[in-house]
Design an enzyme around this catalytic site. Sequence first.
Site, mmCIF file in Angstrom:
data_model
loop_
_atom_site.group_PDB
_atom_site.id
_atom_site.type_symbol
_atom_site.label_atom_id
_atom_site.label_comp_id
_atom_site.label_asym_id
_atom_site.label_seq_id
_atom_site.Cartn_x
_atom_site.Cartn_y
_atom_site.Cartn_z
ATOM 1 C CE LYS A 198 2.566 4.768 -3.284
ATOM 2 N NZ LYS A 198 1.676 4.117 -4.265
HETATM 3 P P1 XMP Z 1 -4.765 -3.602 -3.216
HETATM 4 O O1 XMP Z 1 -4.773 -4.586 -4.324
HETATM 5 O O2 XMP Z 1 -3.822 -3.954 -2.123
HETATM 6 O O3 XMP Z 1 -4.232 -2.262 -3.939
HETATM 7 O O4 XMP Z 1 -6.140 -3.278 -2.720
HETATM 8 C C1 XMP Z 1 -3.938 -1.081 -3.260
HETATM 9 C C2 XMP Z 1 -3.544 -0.057 -4.241
HETATM 10 O O5 XMP Z 1 -3.124 1.086 -3.545
HETATM 11 C C3 XMP Z 1 -1.726 1.233 -3.723
HETATM 12 N N1 XMP Z 1 -1.207 1.357 -2.380
HETATM 13 C C4 XMP Z 1 -0.865 2.476 -1.875
HETATM 14 N N2 XMP Z 1 -0.888 3.671 -2.417
HETATM 15 N N3 XMP Z 1 -0.094 4.498 -0.354
HETATM 16 C C5 XMP Z 1 -0.497 4.684 -1.651
HETATM 17 O O6 XMP Z 1 -0.488 5.813 -2.113
HETATM 18 C C6 XMP Z 1 -0.053 3.313 0.232
HETATM 19 O O7 XMP Z 1 0.281 3.158 1.398
HETATM 20 C C7 XMP Z 1 -0.453 2.254 -0.582
HETATM 21 N N4 XMP Z 1 -0.576 0.965 -0.335
HETATM 22 C C8 XMP Z 1 -1.050 0.433 -1.498
HETATM 23 C C9 XMP Z 1 -1.181 0.058 -4.396
HETATM 24 O O8 XMP Z 1 -0.105 0.388 -5.249
HETATM 25 C C10 XMP Z 1 -2.399 -0.412 -5.149
HETATM 26 O O9 XMP Z 1 -2.558 0.320 -6.354
#
Ligand code: XMP
Length: 364
Positions: A198
């Site tokens: 990010k």
């Molecule tokens: P989970 O365990 O919830 O993990 O399936 C999700 C993964 O994605 C990341 N994450 C995001 N990354 N924008 C992103 O760039 C988002 O809105 C977002 N939401 C979750 C999170 O850190 C994890 O690695």
Amino acid sequence: MSPKPSPIKPLATTIAMTSEGNFTKTPNNPEATRTSKRTAEFVTHLTIFAENGETVDSAFLYIMGATAQVNAAPKAANSPIILRTASQLLKAETIKVIGHLSNQVQRQNFLRFKNRIEEISRNKKTDIVLALDFPFQNPKRRTTLLSRAKAVLDVVHPYVCAVKINHHLVLPLGTFGGVQTLVDIAHDKGLQTIIDCKANDIGATNQVIAEYYYSAGFDALIANPFVGWEEGLKPVFDVGKKLERGVILLAYMSHKGAAEGYGQTVVDASTGKPLAQYINFARKAVAWKADGMVVGATVLDKITELHGIVGDSVPIYSPGIGAQGGSAEATRKAGARYLIVGREITQAENPAKVAKSLLASTSM
Ligand code: XMP
């Protein structure tokens, strides 16, 4: 019986490096030798073509202090041409072979990230991006963490097209330690790799972040469009373009608080009219030629709305399946191109089974 193909004759003498550009022309075949210098003295990608245009050898060359490191397919890693060229180009006394690229990755090196992941996804019939995340562990047990990550990757790789890594592993394992090992393993298995850093700083810092992660082998990074273009994300896009790596932008995050930033109404600078921030970001993703944008699987209406605006020009990556409540099928139906899935797979008793079942419902 078909005639035996004539042996490939490498054009060893035509290997050359441009200071900045991608192509070095040779008199007998303008495309015969192509070298792509990555960053100033840091990483170089080298491809040696034969007279007939076929790739003979391909390698990533790294300079680590006085040692040049070669990351190439097994054949190329042992190739005297690669080793000699590495030593000449990098003026290094020691050449160390540190790994190898799969044939698939080599072939795809010159495609844009957006197309590389698309091709893998179509060939393997999977739209799942594995978020290789694990809960905090005592840092003294880093080796266990790395083994666990390797084990999950090993059983899940047939069902995914890419791996996404973030602080969960970068902090305990180090970018050029365990994380680079995982990136190499993912490449060996024909997967693309995304660093979810990010990027969100001033341009000079963002550029260094991108250079390090791309040097570790990542194919794409995730960046935050809140910092804007000039002296913000432009340097990241510039580095990505130069190195044939991707940039994926956040458009609307998956957590509740996303509404406070990505969901705000702002004033469109060009029209003076109110505009939702996430629509503003989606427009930037198109204008900046981003390789993708992230929209949470928890906000299906936003996925549909943004897919309606950008179509297939900027593929939507959706995290938030399972652990955050999102459904794979509904997210696909809403218009997401890729599903980012972490805990639902990594915390499962049988990660491969869960990954496979997430695929089973896909209509790809
Ligand atoms: P989970 O365990 O919830 O993990 O399936 C999700 C993964 O994605 C990341 N994450 C995001 N990354 N924008 C992103 O760039 C988002 O809105 C977002 N939401 C979750 C999170 O850190 C994890 O690695």
